[in-house]
Design a protein around this motif. Structure first.
Motif, PDB file in Angstrom:
ATOM      1  N   ASP A  83       0.842  -1.202   0.000  1.00 33.70           N
ATOM      2  CA  ASP A  83       0.000   0.000   0.000  1.00 33.70           C
ATOM      3  C   ASP A  83       0.876   1.250   0.000  1.00 33.70           C
ATOM      4  O   ASP A  83       1.921   1.289   0.656  1.00 33.70           O
ATOM      5  CB  ASP A  83      -0.911   0.053   1.231  1.00 33.70           C
ATOM      6  CG  ASP A  83      -2.061  -0.935   1.183  1.00 33.70           C
ATOM      7  OD1 ASP A  83      -2.275  -1.557   0.120  1.00 33.70           O
ATOM      8  OD2 ASP A  83      -2.758  -1.072   2.213  1.00 33.70           O
ATOM      9  N   THR A  84       0.427   2.262  -0.725  1.00 32.62           N
ATOM     10  CA  THR A  84       1.109   3.555  -0.723  1.00 32.62           C
ATOM     11  C   THR A  84       0.408   4.450   0.295  1.00 32.62           C
ATOM     12  O   THR A  84      -0.775   4.756   0.152  1.00 32.62           O
ATOM     13  CB  THR A  84       1.074   4.192  -2.124  1.00 32.62           C
ATOM     14  OG1 THR A  84       1.724   3.298  -3.042  1.00 32.62           O
ATOM     15  CG2 THR A  84       1.781   5.536  -2.145  1.00 32.62           C
ATOM     16  N   VAL A  85       1.147   4.869   1.314  1.00 31.37           N
ATOM     17  CA  VAL A  85       0.588   5.715   2.368  1.00 31.37           C
ATOM     18  C   VAL A  85       0.534   7.162   1.884  1.00 31.37           C
ATOM     19  O   VAL A  85      -0.484   7.843   2.057  1.00 31.37           O
ATOM     20  CB  VAL A  85       1.399   5.592   3.671  1.00 31.37           C
ATOM     21  CG1 VAL A  85       0.818   6.466   4.772  1.00 31.37           C
ATOM     22  CG2 VAL A  85       1.465   4.135   4.121  1.00 31.37           C
ATOM     23  N   PRO A  91      -0.652  16.563  -2.838  1.00 32.31           N
ATOM     24  CA  PRO A  91      -0.696  17.474  -1.689  1.00 32.31           C
ATOM     25  C   PRO A  91      -0.627  16.688  -0.382  1.00 32.31           C
ATOM     26  O   PRO A  91      -1.123  15.562  -0.295  1.00 32.31           O
ATOM     27  CB  PRO A  91      -2.055  18.166  -1.808  1.00 32.31           C
ATOM     28  CG  PRO A  91      -2.615  17.786  -3.127  1.00 32.31           C
ATOM     29  CD  PRO A  91      -1.860  16.615  -3.643  1.00 32.31           C
ATOM     30  N   GLY A  92      -0.013  17.267   0.621  1.00 32.73           N
ATOM     31  CA  GLY A  92       0.097  16.614   1.916  1.00 32.73           C
ATOM     32  C   GLY A  92      -0.804  17.274   2.937  1.00 32.73           C
ATOM     33  O   GLY A  92      -0.796  18.497   3.064  1.00 32.73           O
ATOM     34  N   ASP A  93      -1.584  16.471   3.650  1.00 28.12           N
ATOM     35  CA  ASP A  93      -2.455  17.027   4.677  1.00 28.12           C
ATOM     36  C   ASP A  93      -2.345  16.299   6.010  1.00 28.12           C
ATOM     37  O   ASP A  93      -3.087  16.580   6.934  1.00 28.12           O
ATOM     38  CB  ASP A  93      -3.910  17.040   4.204  1.00 28.12           C
ATOM     39  CG  ASP A  93      -4.432  15.645   3.890  1.00 28.12           C
ATOM     40  OD1 ASP A  93      -3.626  14.696   3.887  1.00 28.12           O
ATOM     41  OD2 ASP A  93      -5.642  15.512   3.660  1.00 28.12           O
ATOM     42  N   LEU A 124       7.547  17.238   5.823  1.00 30.89           N
ATOM     43  CA  LEU A 124       8.065  18.196   4.830  1.00 30.89           C
ATOM     44  C   LEU A 124       6.945  18.924   4.097  1.00 30.89           C
ATOM     45  O   LEU A 124       6.980  20.147   3.947  1.00 30.89           O
ATOM     46  CB  LEU A 124       8.960  17.487   3.818  1.00 30.89           C
ATOM     47  CG  LEU A 124      10.322  17.008   4.301  1.00 30.89           C
ATOM     48  CD1 LEU A 124      11.072  16.324   3.176  1.00 30.89           C
ATOM     49  CD2 LEU A 124      11.129  18.151   4.866  1.00 30.89           C
ATOM     50  N   ALA A 125       5.949  18.173   3.651  1.00 34.41           N
ATOM     51  CA  ALA A 125       4.838  18.785   2.908  1.00 34.41           C
ATOM     52  C   ALA A 125       4.096  19.789   3.787  1.00 34.41           C
ATOM     53  O   ALA A 125       3.630  20.825   3.304  1.00 34.41           O
ATOM     54  CB  ALA A 125       3.884  17.717   2.400  1.00 34.41           C
ATOM     55  N   SER A 147      -1.664   9.011  12.521  1.00 37.05           N
ATOM     56  CA  SER A 147      -1.649  10.222  11.705  1.00 37.05           C
ATOM     57  C   SER A 147      -2.179  11.406  12.495  1.00 37.05           C
ATOM     58  O   SER A 147      -2.913  11.254  13.475  1.00 37.05           O
ATOM     59  CB  SER A 147      -2.475  10.028  10.432  1.00 37.05           C
ATOM     60  OG  SER A 147      -3.847   9.877  10.742  1.00 37.05           O
ATOM     61  N   MET A 148      -1.775  12.578  12.052  1.00 37.44           N
ATOM     62  CA  MET A 148      -2.206  13.829  12.649  1.00 37.44           C
ATOM     63  C   MET A 148      -2.522  14.788  11.518  1.00 37.44           C
ATOM     64  O   MET A 148      -1.743  14.919  10.576  1.00 37.44           O
ATOM     65  CB  MET A 148      -1.082  14.387  13.537  1.00 37.44           C
ATOM     66  CG  MET A 148      -1.424  15.681  14.231  1.00 37.44           C
ATOM     67  SD  MET A 148      -0.037  16.318  15.201  1.00 37.44           S
ATOM     68  CE  MET A 148       0.027  15.140  16.520  1.00 37.44           C
ATOM     69  N   SER A 149      -3.657  15.463  11.601  1.00 37.49           N
ATOM     70  CA  SER A 149      -4.060  16.400  10.556  1.00 37.49           C
ATOM     71  C   SER A 149      -3.120  17.599  10.496  1.00 37.49           C
ATOM     72  O   SER A 149      -2.391  17.880  11.453  1.00 37.49           O
ATOM     73  CB  SER A 149      -5.484  16.895  10.816  1.00 37.49           C
ATOM     74  OG  SER A 149      -5.496  17.749  11.957  1.00 37.49           O
ATOM     75  N   ARG A 150      -3.156  18.313   9.390  1.00 35.64           N
ATOM     76  CA  ARG A 150      -2.345  19.529   9.223  1.00 35.64           C
ATOM     77  C   ARG A 150      -2.622  20.520  10.345  1.00 35.64           C
ATOM     78  O   ARG A 150      -1.704  21.120  10.920  1.00 35.64           O
ATOM     79  CB  ARG A 150      -2.635  20.163   7.867  1.00 35.64           C
ATOM     80  CG  ARG A 150      -1.915  21.485   7.648  1.00 35.64           C
ATOM     81  CD  ARG A 150      -2.322  22.155   6.343  1.00 35.64           C
ATOM     82  NE  ARG A 150      -1.827  21.442   5.196  1.00 35.64           N
ATOM     83  CZ  ARG A 150      -0.614  21.636   4.666  1.00 35.64           C
ATOM     84  NH1 ARG A 150       0.209  22.502   5.194  1.00 35.64           N
ATOM     85  NH2 ARG A 150      -0.243  20.947   3.604  1.00 35.64           N
TER      86      ARG A 150
END
Length: 172
Positions: A83-85, A91-93, A124-125, A147-150
């Motif tokens: 799987d690609t995470v 875009p990175g969020d 980085l994003a 995970s943590m949101s932006r």
């Protein structure tokens, strides 16, 4: 989705109002029911993640209260082998911390980094407000990430942004 749980957990005023965009069904729990049903589970989750975060080099240096706030903001996600995470140039969020399993980062067809428990990626994003610099793919049979949101990343890891920016130099 849920809302209002932090006010009940910390016995403090609500931090925001919630308005429905359309028709919906909304269930509510009074404080006593919440405490009996949910609080124990939430406390166990927070303790589990707080203990795990002590092993994450980036976060281990912050105080216990800040670490508990980060623990509350983490969302567990599970991925399978291949799987690609995150995908390069998208875009990175989200910011990710590896809880279990192994993953690797690629730029084009080249493997550039490997990740295991306690490692993190995706910063980085968020720091540079740019598309993802690499793809991150699951190598083990399964991987669990937190995970943590932006928004949470900016609020809670704000004090660490200068350290994150220095660490980002290792990618180039």
């Amino acid at each position: 989705d849920v809302f209002g749980e932090l006010a009940l957990l910390y016995n403090c005023p609500r931090a925001a109002s919630v308005v429905a965009k359309g028709d919906c069904v909304c269930w509510q729990l009074d404080r006593e029911s919440f405490n009996h049903i949910v609080k124990d589970s939430a406390a166990k989750k927070r303790n589990k993640y707080e203990n795990f975060l002590k092993s994450v080099a980036l976060i281990s240096s912050i105080d216990a209260y800040e670490r508990s706030q980060i623990a509350d903001a983490l969302v567990p996600e599970t991925f399978n082998k291949g799987d690609t995470v995150v995908r390069q140039d998208e875009p990175g969020d989200k910011f990710y911390i590896v809880e279990e399993g192994s993953l690797y980062a690629t730029k084009g067809d080249r493997k550039v980094m490997e990740y295991g428990a306690g490692d993190y990626f995706g910063e980085l994003a968020l720091l540079k407000n740019q598309p993802r610099a690499a793809s991150v793919i699951v190598e083990s049979s399964q991987a669990k990430v937190l995970s943590m949101s932006r928004t949470s990343f900016s609020k809670m890891l704000g004090p660490l942004q200068s350290l994150l920016a220095r660490q980002a130099d290792k990618y180039t």
